[in-house]
Design a protein around this motif. Structure first.
Motif, short mmCIF file in Angstrom:
data_model
loop_
_atom_site.label_atom_id
_atom_site.label_comp_id
_atom_site.label_asym_id
_atom_site.label_seq_id
_atom_site.Cartn_x
_atom_site.Cartn_y
_atom_site.Cartn_z
N LEU A 199 1.09 -1.10 0.14
CA LEU A 199 -0.24 -0.22 0.27
C LEU A 199 0.96 1.05 0.18
O LEU A 199 0.55 2.35 -0.42
CB LEU A 199 -0.78 -0.03 1.28
N PHE A 200 2.35 1.17 0.52
CA PHE A 200 2.77 2.54 1.07
C PHE A 200 3.32 2.39 -0.20
O PHE A 200 3.47 3.95 -1.10
CB PHE A 200 3.99 2.92 2.28
N VAL B 109 0.94 3.77 -2.91
CA VAL B 109 0.31 5.11 -2.89
C VAL B 109 1.47 6.15 -3.20
O VAL B 109 1.26 6.57 -4.01
CB VAL B 109 0.46 5.21 -1.64
N THR C 226 -6.78 12.48 -6.80
CA THR C 226 -7.23 11.58 -5.63
C THR C 226 -8.63 10.47 -5.86
O THR C 226 -7.85 9.77 -5.25
CB THR C 226 -8.04 12.74 -5.26
N ILE D 111 -7.63 6.84 -4.53
CA ILE D 111 -7.32 6.90 -2.89
C ILE D 111 -8.72 7.21 -2.36
O ILE D 111 -8.52 5.63 -1.42
CB ILE D 111 -5.95 7.80 -3.03
N LEU D 112 -9.29 7.72 -3.47
CA LEU D 112 -10.71 7.46 -2.35
C LEU D 112 -11.32 6.18 -1.90
O LEU D 112 -11.62 5.87 -1.15
CB LEU D 112 -11.68 8.69 -2.66
N TYR E 260 -9.21 3.60 0.00
CA TYR E 260 -9.00 3.84 0.74
C TYR E 260 -9.85 3.07 2.43
O TYR E 260 -9.48 2.92 3.35
CB TYR E 260 -9.31 5.17 1.40
N GLN F 149 -7.60 0.84 4.77
CA GLN F 149 -7.56 1.71 5.86
C GLN F 149 -6.64 0.36 7.29
O GLN F 149 -6.00 0.63 8.10
CB GLN F 149 -8.81 1.94 6.42
N PHE G 110 -3.43 -0.26 7.41
CA PHE G 110 -2.12 0.51 7.77
C PHE G 110 -1.88 0.65 9.04
O PHE G 110 -0.55 0.73 9.65
CB PHE G 110 -1.66 1.64 6.81
N ILE G 111 -2.81 0.97 10.02
CA ILE G 111 -2.47 0.91 11.15
C ILE G 111 -1.79 0.24 12.05
O ILE G 111 -1.14 0.40 13.00
CB ILE G 111 -4.06 0.76 11.96
N MET H 25 1.45 0.11 10.47
CA MET H 25 2.35 1.55 11.03
C MET H 25 3.59 1.26 12.80
O MET H 25 4.13 1.68 12.61
CB MET H 25 1.37 2.95 11.12
N THR H 26 2.47 0.51 13.27
CA THR H 26 2.57 -0.30 14.95
C THR H 26 3.67 -0.37 14.86
O THR H 26 4.31 -0.29 15.37
CB THR H 26 0.58 -0.51 15.39
N THR I 173 -10.77 8.02 10.71
CA THR I 173 -10.22 7.66 9.66
C THR I 173 -10.55 8.82 8.26
O THR I 173 -9.41 8.81 7.87
CB THR I 173 -11.79 6.55 9.20
N TYR J 104 -6.56 10.77 8.88
CA TYR J 104 -5.76 9.91 7.98
C TYR J 104 -5.66 10.86 6.80
O TYR J 104 -4.02 10.28 5.74
CB TYR J 104 -5.62 8.61 8.28
N LEU J 105 -6.56 10.53 6.25
CA LEU J 105 -7.00 10.53 4.49
C LEU J 105 -6.36 11.88 3.80
O LEU J 105 -5.35 11.09 2.40
CB LEU J 105 -8.70 11.10 3.86
N PHE K 134 -2.69 10.57 2.45
CA PHE K 134 -2.71 9.73 1.39
C PHE K 134 -2.89 10.33 -0.29
O PHE K 134 -2.83 9.73 -0.80
CB PHE K 134 -3.77 8.02 0.96
N VAL K 135 -2.96 11.63 0.02
CA VAL K 135 -2.75 12.06 -1.15
C VAL K 135 -1.79 13.15 -1.82
O VAL K 135 -1.37 13.69 -0.96
CB VAL K 135 -4.24 13.02 -1.32
N SER K 136 -1.32 13.24 -2.66
CA SER K 136 -0.65 14.12 -2.96
C SER K 136 -0.15 14.97 -2.91
O SER K 136 -1.31 15.74 -2.44
CB SER K 136 0.05 13.90 -4.99
N VAL L 290 -2.46 16.97 -5.20
CA VAL L 290 -3.32 17.60 -4.83
C VAL L 290 -4.27 18.55 -3.85
O VAL L 290 -4.53 19.40 -3.61
CB VAL L 290 -4.01 15.45 -4.45
N TRP M 15 -2.35 11.19 10.23
CA TRP M 15 -0.79 10.42 10.06
C TRP M 15 0.22 10.94 12.23
O TRP M 15 0.36 9.62 12.15
CB TRP M 15 -0.37 10.75 9.40
N ILE N 73 -1.10 8.58 14.92
CA ILE N 73 -1.36 7.13 15.37
C ILE N 73 0.09 6.53 16.64
O ILE N 73 -0.14 5.27 16.92
CB ILE N 73 -0.81 6.47 13.94
N ALA O 45 -0.14 4.65 19.39
CA ALA O 45 0.12 3.60 19.78
C ALA O 45 1.00 4.00 21.59
O ALA O 45 0.73 2.36 21.85
CB ALA O 45 1.34 3.18 19.10
#
Lengths: 296, 304
Positions: free
Chosen positions: A200-201, A204, A271, A274-275, A278, A282, A285-286, A289-290, B114, B117-118, B121-123, B126, B179, B182, B186
């Motif tokens: 995913l990373f 993107v 966009t 990604i939308l 997403y 979702q 990635f949590i 990331m952790t 949710t 975070y959105l 993920f966009v550039s 954008v 982001w 997070i 944690a």
């Protein structure tokens, strides 16, 4: 459970209101641009569009997709994202696997070679000279090769692999499997969650990048990406000159739409993928990331 | 290890060696060869000649760079935008994590997260498009300001140099706030729940517990991240500045990397651009080593 005090209640209300404001501030720009992109371009000029289109139309999208560069840009961006993600993830996982093998003969030096690159790099000009020297200018490979492996991703996958019991590999080895087969048939499937996150990373990253196109492929119209096309529209819109990028291409066409509405449609096109993915990605990635956060 | 044993081991690991070999080659070409390019900074690089056959000029380009007013401008802009990002952008994810942690309605909490975070993920392309739309003369910010009678005519945000740093800082916060939260969330989950129970018995309210337990609980994470971002102040990149700047805001938008881009590639002064790049890398490495040392000293946590 203790009864709530007045202070707690005030705090709670304040907290909820703040979170709602945050959500609105985050979402509003997207919804507004979506509304403008779906609104009649000459109606938009009158102003007052918020998050709903007033005169619904798809003309902005149809016009945007009709420009000769755009279908190419879509194709190149999709190809780049798919190929780049596949090759990138596979390479990263392979490096992580070899570095993680405790018995590998060159484990330490190889790991150090990768880690050093996290802290020092050639920088903009030497990188540029290298790409030029290798003949990668205006070449599709420039999207895949230079950024193939990021040491950070190697560390994330490697630390996930550490959690896999070595007995699994050993029993496979007794059964006569070679190292590559063990990696491919046993380790890779077991790493599915972290592989999904890293994919995913990387995906993107590929989808969103524009600078390599700007630097290395801007003179080849058939190799430009969507983000780069949007950047071109943007820099033309913000430039002091009033000449619009698209009206330059074909003056008759912009009669149907305005540069502003085109820009909004283009923003949404860039966009949209990604939308769309997403909500599904979702939850991954949590977790990913952790892992990364705890280990590094 | 004798050679027979070594060759036996090599043969046994032939697949592992085959698997890593292409990537070592890749690493050398794409990550180590550019380091070799640093010597261009000490040469008068002319295209078409091999790098070992160029004229050596010592520190000429560095001297020239330090005499260039544009370089100081770029340095100033880099530092100001970095520090603004730190001062305004660093505490917010911590505050958001603390507040989110206090929301007991799981569905609501998830939704807010949710959404937050959105933008990550966009550039930046954008984001730049969204920002210039929101801040345009007919955009929502100008509409609100006019409704509140704070201004009588639309403000040209994107064309005013004095707003540029704020625009960069706040669009960055908008993009990355959720982001960056997070990692603090944690850290909060690892706090011992008994502490909260004890505090409840002592009669502490929600806010009190947040300040006296949660915040100290995530302090080590906060300190490490703060030191790390101080180590990175010169590395703010150039994407946002490149995409958000206009002809009118160039003076306040040019950061070190844009300076390198403009003078190095734009005007093909490769040696000069490389010198600026080397300077940046050295400063960044020194800062990182310092941050690492400082972190070890204060928190016992090493990053490198």
């Amino acid at each position: 459970m203790k009864k709530k005090t007045v202070g707690d209640l005030v705090f709670e209300v304040f907290n909820y209101v703040l979170m709602i404001i945050l959500a609105v501030v985050t979402l509003y720009p997207f919804l507004h641009v979506l509304a403008v992109s779906l609104n009649d371009p000459y109606d938009t000029v009158k102003g007052g569009i918020t998050i709903f289109p007033r005169k619904f139309t798809l003309v902005n999208y149809i016009e945007t997709l009709n420009y000769p560069q755009i279908p190419w840009a879509v194709l190149i961006t999709v190809l780049r994202t798919v190929i780049g993600t596949f090759v990138g993830v596979l390479s990263t996982a392979m490096v992580a696997y070899v570095i993680n093998r405790k018995d590998f003969i060159a484990r330490k030096p190889v790991a150090i070679m990768f880690i050093i690159t996290m802290y020092v790099g050639g920088g903009l000009i030497p990188d540029y000279m290298l790409i030029r020297g290798l003949g990668l200018m205006n070449n599709f490979l420039v999207y895949i090769l230079p950024g193939l492996i990021s040491p950070f991703n190697v560390i994330v996958i490697k630390s996930y692999m550490e959690g896999i019991p070595p007995d699994l590999e050993e029993s496979a080895m007794i059964d006569g499997a070679n190292d590559f087969l063990i990696f491919w048939k046993i380790i890779l499937p077991l790493c599915a969650p972290v592989i999904a996150t890293i994919s995913l990373f990387i995906a993107v990253g590929h989808w969103n990048s524009w600078f390599d196109t700007y630097l290395y492929c801007s003179s080849e119209p058939k190799l430009t990406t969507l983000q780069y096309e949007l950047q071109k529209i943007l820099s033309n819109a913000t430039a002091s000159s009033q000449v619009d990028y698209y009206s330059n291409l074909d003056p008759n066409r912009t009669m149907k739409v305005t540069p502003h509405s085109l820009r909004m449609a283009m923003t949404i096109i860039v966009t949209l993928p990604i939308l769309l993915v997403y909500p599904f990605i979702q939850r991954y990635f949590i977790h990913g990331m952790t892992i990364g956060a705890v280990k590094s | 290890m004798n050679s027979a044993k070594l060759s036996k081991k090599l043969w046994r690991q032939r697949y592992l060696i085959l698997m890593i070999f292409p990537f070592i080659i890749w690493l050398i070409i794409f990550r180590y060869v550019p380091l070799w390019g640093w010597i261009m900074a000490f040469q008068d690089y002319k295209p078409g000649r091999p790098i070992w056959n160029q004229e050596w000029v010592g520190f000429k380009w560095f001297v020239e760079m330090f005499q260039d007013p544009d370089f100081y401008k770029a340095m100033r802009n880099t530092l100001i935008m970095s520090f603004m990002g730190l001062i305004f952008g660093f505490p917010l994810p911590i505050i958001l994590a603390l507040l989110l942690n206090e929301i007991k309605n799981i569905a609501f909490k998830r939704t807010v997260q949710t959404i937050s975070y959105l933008p990550h993920f966009v550039s930046w392309v954008v984001v730049a498009s969204l920002v210039s739309e929101i801040l345009s003369p007919s955009g929502v910010i100008n509409q609100i300001l006019q409704k509140l009678h704070l201004t009588n005519y639309p403000i040209m945000f994107m064309a005013e140099p004095r707003y540029f740093w704020w625009i960069v800082t706040f669009s960055d916060i908008w993009k990355e706030l959720g982001w960056n939260t997070i990692i603090f969330l944690a850290a909060i989950t690892s706090i011992n729940p008994e502490l909260y129970e004890a505090a409840t018995v002592d009669g502490a309210g929600r806010f009190r517990k947040m300040i006296s337990i949660t915040l100290p609980g995530i302090m080590p994470t906060v300190v490490v991240l703060l030191i790390l971002s101080i180590g990175n102040i010169i590395n703010i990149g150039f994407e946002k500045q490149f995409l958000l700047r206009t002809a009118a805001t160039r003076d306040v938008a040019d950061v070190i990397d844009l300076y390198i881009l403009t003078y190095g590639i734009g005007t093909a002064r490769y040696s000069f651009g490389t010198a600026a790049g080397v300077f940046k890398s050295v400063v960044s490495l020194v800062l990182l080593v310092f941050a690492n040392w400082f972190s070890k000293k204060t928190t016992g946590y090493r990053m490198m």
